[in-house]
Design a protein around this motif. Structure first.
Motif, PDB file in Angstrom:
ATOM      1  N   LEU A   1     -34.185  12.747  51.699  1.00  0.00           N
ATOM      2  CA  LEU A   1     -33.252  11.868  51.018  1.00  0.00           C
ATOM      3  C   LEU A   1     -32.864  12.427  49.643  1.00  0.00           C
ATOM      4  O   LEU A   1     -31.698  12.367  49.248  1.00  0.00           O
ATOM      5  CB  LEU A   1     -33.838  10.459  50.887  1.00  0.00           C
ATOM      6  N   GLU A   2     -33.823  12.992  48.930  1.00  0.00           N
ATOM      7  CA  GLU A   2     -33.506  13.636  47.649  1.00  0.00           C
ATOM      8  C   GLU A   2     -32.585  14.825  47.876  1.00  0.00           C
ATOM      9  O   GLU A   2     -31.656  15.058  47.093  1.00  0.00           O
ATOM     10  CB  GLU A   2     -34.785  14.072  46.931  1.00  0.00           C
ATOM     11  N   ASP A   3     -32.815  15.589  48.932  1.00  0.00           N
ATOM     12  CA  ASP A   3     -31.927  16.712  49.266  1.00  0.00           C
ATOM     13  C   ASP A   3     -30.505  16.228  49.514  1.00  0.00           C
ATOM     14  O   ASP A   3     -29.536  16.835  49.054  1.00  0.00           O
ATOM     15  CB  ASP A   3     -32.424  17.456  50.512  1.00  0.00           C
ATOM     16  N   LEU A   4     -30.373  15.131  50.263  1.00  0.00           N
ATOM     17  CA  LEU A   4     -29.053  14.575  50.556  1.00  0.00           C
ATOM     18  C   LEU A   4     -28.355  14.102  49.283  1.00  0.00           C
ATOM     19  O   LEU A   4     -27.156  14.326  49.100  1.00  0.00           O
ATOM     20  CB  LEU A   4     -29.178  13.412  51.542  1.00  0.00           C
ATOM     21  N   PHE A   5     -29.112  13.465  48.403  1.00  0.00           N
ATOM     22  CA  PHE A   5     -28.521  12.995  47.145  1.00  0.00           C
ATOM     23  C   PHE A   5     -28.048  14.177  46.307  1.00  0.00           C
ATOM     24  O   PHE A   5     -26.939  14.166  45.772  1.00  0.00           O
ATOM     25  CB  PHE A   5     -29.522  12.148  46.358  1.00  0.00           C
ATOM     26  N   LEU A   6     -28.874  15.203  46.188  1.00  0.00           N
ATOM     27  CA  LEU A   6     -28.495  16.368  45.389  1.00  0.00           C
ATOM     28  C   LEU A   6     -27.268  17.060  45.987  1.00  0.00           C
ATOM     29  O   LEU A   6     -26.366  17.480  45.254  1.00  0.00           O
ATOM     30  CB  LEU A   6     -29.677  17.339  45.277  1.00  0.00           C
ATOM     31  N   ALA A   7     -27.190  17.148  47.294  1.00  0.00           N
ATOM     32  CA  ALA A   7     -26.013  17.732  47.956  1.00  0.00           C
ATOM     33  C   ALA A   7     -24.767  16.906  47.635  1.00  0.00           C
ATOM     34  O   ALA A   7     -23.685  17.461  47.377  1.00  0.00           O
ATOM     35  CB  ALA A   7     -26.234  17.817  49.459  1.00  0.00           C
ATOM     36  N   LEU A   8     -24.909  15.588  47.628  1.00  0.00           N
ATOM     37  CA  LEU A   8     -23.805  14.698  47.295  1.00  0.00           C
ATOM     38  C   LEU A   8     -23.302  14.984  45.879  1.00  0.00           C
ATOM     39  O   LEU A   8     -22.094  15.044  45.639  1.00  0.00           O
ATOM     40  CB  LEU A   8     -24.294  13.256  47.434  1.00  0.00           C
ATOM     41  N   ILE A   9     -24.212  15.190  44.954  1.00  0.00           N
ATOM     42  CA  ILE A   9     -23.855  15.500  43.566  1.00  0.00           C
ATOM     43  C   ILE A   9     -23.160  16.852  43.482  1.00  0.00           C
ATOM     44  O   ILE A   9     -22.180  17.021  42.758  1.00  0.00           O
ATOM     45  CB  ILE A   9     -25.116  15.494  42.665  1.00  0.00           C
ATOM     46  N   ARG A  10     -23.634  17.809  44.226  1.00  0.00           N
ATOM     47  CA  ARG A  10     -23.090  19.162  44.168  1.00  0.00           C
ATOM     48  C   ARG A  10     -21.715  19.290  44.820  1.00  0.00           C
ATOM     49  O   ARG A  10     -21.059  20.304  44.656  1.00  0.00           O
ATOM     50  CB  ARG A  10     -24.069  20.135  44.830  1.00  0.00           C
ATOM     51  N   GLU A  11     -21.264  18.254  45.522  1.00  0.00           N
ATOM     52  CA  GLU A  11     -19.960  18.299  46.177  1.00  0.00           C
ATOM     53  C   GLU A  11     -18.799  18.109  45.207  1.00  0.00           C
ATOM     54  O   GLU A  11     -17.649  18.212  45.604  1.00  0.00           O
ATOM     55  CB  GLU A  11     -19.890  17.256  47.293  1.00  0.00           C
ATOM     56  N   THR A  12     -19.082  17.801  43.960  1.00  0.00           N
ATOM     57  CA  THR A  12     -18.021  17.606  42.980  1.00  0.00           C
ATOM     58  C   THR A  12     -18.369  18.329  41.684  1.00  0.00           C
ATOM     59  O   THR A  12     -19.541  18.461  41.334  1.00  0.00           O
ATOM     60  CB  THR A  12     -17.791  16.102  42.689  1.00  0.00           C
ATOM     61  N   ASP A  13     -17.337  18.766  40.988  1.00  0.00           N
ATOM     62  CA  ASP A  13     -17.547  19.381  39.673  1.00  0.00           C
ATOM     63  C   ASP A  13     -17.560  18.329  38.571  1.00  0.00           C
ATOM     64  O   ASP A  13     -17.767  18.651  37.405  1.00  0.00           O
ATOM     65  CB  ASP A  13     -16.444  20.403  39.382  1.00  0.00           C
ATOM     66  N   ASP A  14     -17.325  17.075  38.947  1.00  0.00           N
ATOM     67  CA  ASP A  14     -17.233  15.995  37.965  1.00  0.00           C
ATOM     68  C   ASP A  14     -18.587  15.453  37.518  1.00  0.00           C
ATOM     69  O   ASP A  14     -18.650  14.648  36.596  1.00  0.00           O
ATOM     70  CB  ASP A  14     -16.413  14.829  38.530  1.00  0.00           C
ATOM     71  N   ILE A  15     -19.648  15.880  38.193  1.00  0.00           N
ATOM     72  CA  ILE A  15     -20.988  15.393  37.857  1.00  0.00           C
ATOM     73  C   ILE A  15     -21.890  16.584  37.565  1.00  0.00           C
ATOM     74  O   ILE A  15     -22.068  17.454  38.424  1.00  0.00           O
ATOM     75  CB  ILE A  15     -21.592  14.565  39.016  1.00  0.00           C
ATOM     76  N   PRO A  16     -22.484  16.639  36.367  1.00  0.00           N
ATOM     77  CA  PRO A  16     -23.428  17.725  36.091  1.00  0.00           C
ATOM     78  C   PRO A  16     -24.692  17.551  36.930  1.00  0.00           C
ATOM     79  O   PRO A  16     -25.046  16.433  37.308  1.00  0.00           O
ATOM     80  CB  PRO A  16     -23.731  17.568  34.598  1.00  0.00           C
ATOM     81  N   GLU A  17     -25.334  18.650  37.224  1.00  0.00           N
ATOM     82  CA  GLU A  17     -26.554  18.570  38.031  1.00  0.00           C
ATOM     83  C   GLU A  17     -27.688  17.937  37.224  1.00  0.00           C
ATOM     84  O   GLU A  17     -27.926  18.314  36.087  1.00  0.00           O
ATOM     85  CB  GLU A  17     -26.958  19.964  38.503  1.00  0.00           C
ATOM     86  N   PRO A  18     -28.377  16.974  37.818  1.00  0.00           N
ATOM     87  CA  PRO A  18     -29.475  16.321  37.107  1.00  0.00           C
ATOM     88  C   PRO A  18     -30.761  17.147  37.186  1.00  0.00           C
ATOM     89  O   PRO A  18     -30.868  18.077  37.987  1.00  0.00           O
ATOM     90  CB  PRO A  18     -29.655  15.022  37.900  1.00  0.00           C
ATOM     91  N   GLN A  19     -31.726  16.777  36.370  1.00  0.00           N
ATOM     92  CA  GLN A  19     -33.075  17.291  36.533  1.00  0.00           C
ATOM     93  C   GLN A  19     -33.725  16.470  37.641  1.00  0.00           C
ATOM     94  O   GLN A  19     -33.402  15.287  37.803  1.00  0.00           O
ATOM     95  CB  GLN A  19     -33.876  17.136  35.249  1.00  0.00           C
ATOM     96  N   ALA A  20     -34.609  17.082  38.403  1.00  0.00           N
ATOM     97  CA  ALA A  20     -35.244  16.378  39.518  1.00  0.00           C
ATOM     98  C   ALA A  20     -36.753  16.393  39.384  1.00  0.00           C
ATOM     99  O   ALA A  20     -37.337  17.385  38.967  1.00  0.00           O
ATOM    100  CB  ALA A  20     -34.843  17.023  40.844  1.00  0.00           C
ATOM    101  N   ASN A  21     -37.338  15.256  39.737  1.00  0.00           N
ATOM    102  CA  ASN A  21     -38.787  15.096  39.769  1.00  0.00           C
ATOM    103  C   ASN A  21     -39.436  15.552  38.468  1.00  0.00           C
ATOM    104  O   ASN A  21     -40.210  16.491  38.422  1.00  0.00           O
ATOM    105  CB  ASN A  21     -39.367  15.805  40.998  1.00  0.00           C
ATOM    106  N   VAL A  22     -39.063  14.827  37.422  1.00  0.00           N
ATOM    107  CA  VAL A  22     -39.600  15.107  36.093  1.00  0.00           C
ATOM    108  C   VAL A  22     -40.276  13.852  35.544  1.00  0.00           C
ATOM    109  O   VAL A  22     -40.011  12.732  35.983  1.00  0.00           O
ATOM    110  CB  VAL A  22     -38.507  15.602  35.121  1.00  0.00           C
ATOM    111  N   LEU A  23     -41.118  14.065  34.571  1.00  0.00           N
ATOM    112  CA  LEU A  23     -41.862  12.986  33.923  1.00  0.00           C
ATOM    113  C   LEU A  23     -41.028  12.429  32.765  1.00  0.00           C
ATOM    114  O   LEU A  23     -40.654  13.170  31.857  1.00  0.00           O
ATOM    115  CB  LEU A  23     -43.196  13.531  33.418  1.00  0.00           C
TER     116      LEU A  23
END
Length: 104
Positions: free
Chosen positions: A9-31
């Protein structure tokens, strides 16, 4: 640096984000504030916790997640919890919501 994901599910969400240049890539699984979060945009103080029923189906999990959300909100973070259903079946609408939440 490529974010490290922990579930399909996290992979799917990240792929969704990467489909557009309008959203910067987030940090994942951080404290953040002593809590592990699935995704975060630190500058915009937005946390996204992807929710699939199979991982959050007990009453204890439900309660724990609400306590975590409150802790993060008290620290100034907004918390969004898109479901698996939304990630898979409403990706365009979800992307638009994230774009809106990331605006200054």
């Amino acid at each position: 640096m490529t974010p490290i994901t922990k579930s399909e599910l996290e992979d799917l969400f990240l792929a969704l984000i990467r489909e557009t240049d309008d959203i910067p890539e987030p940090q994942a699984n951080v404290l953040i504030e002593g809590e592990w979060v699935d995704f975060v945009w630190v500058k915009q103080k937005l946390v996204v916790e992807v929710d699939g029923y199979q991982w959050h189906k007990t009453r204890a999990d439900f309660e724990k997640n609400r306590r975590r959300d409150t802790k993060l909100q008290l620290a100034g973070y907004r918390v969004m919890r898109p479901t698996a259903q939304r990630i898979v079946h409403e990706p365009s609408e979800l992307r638009q919501d994230i774009i809106q939440l990331l605006k200054p």
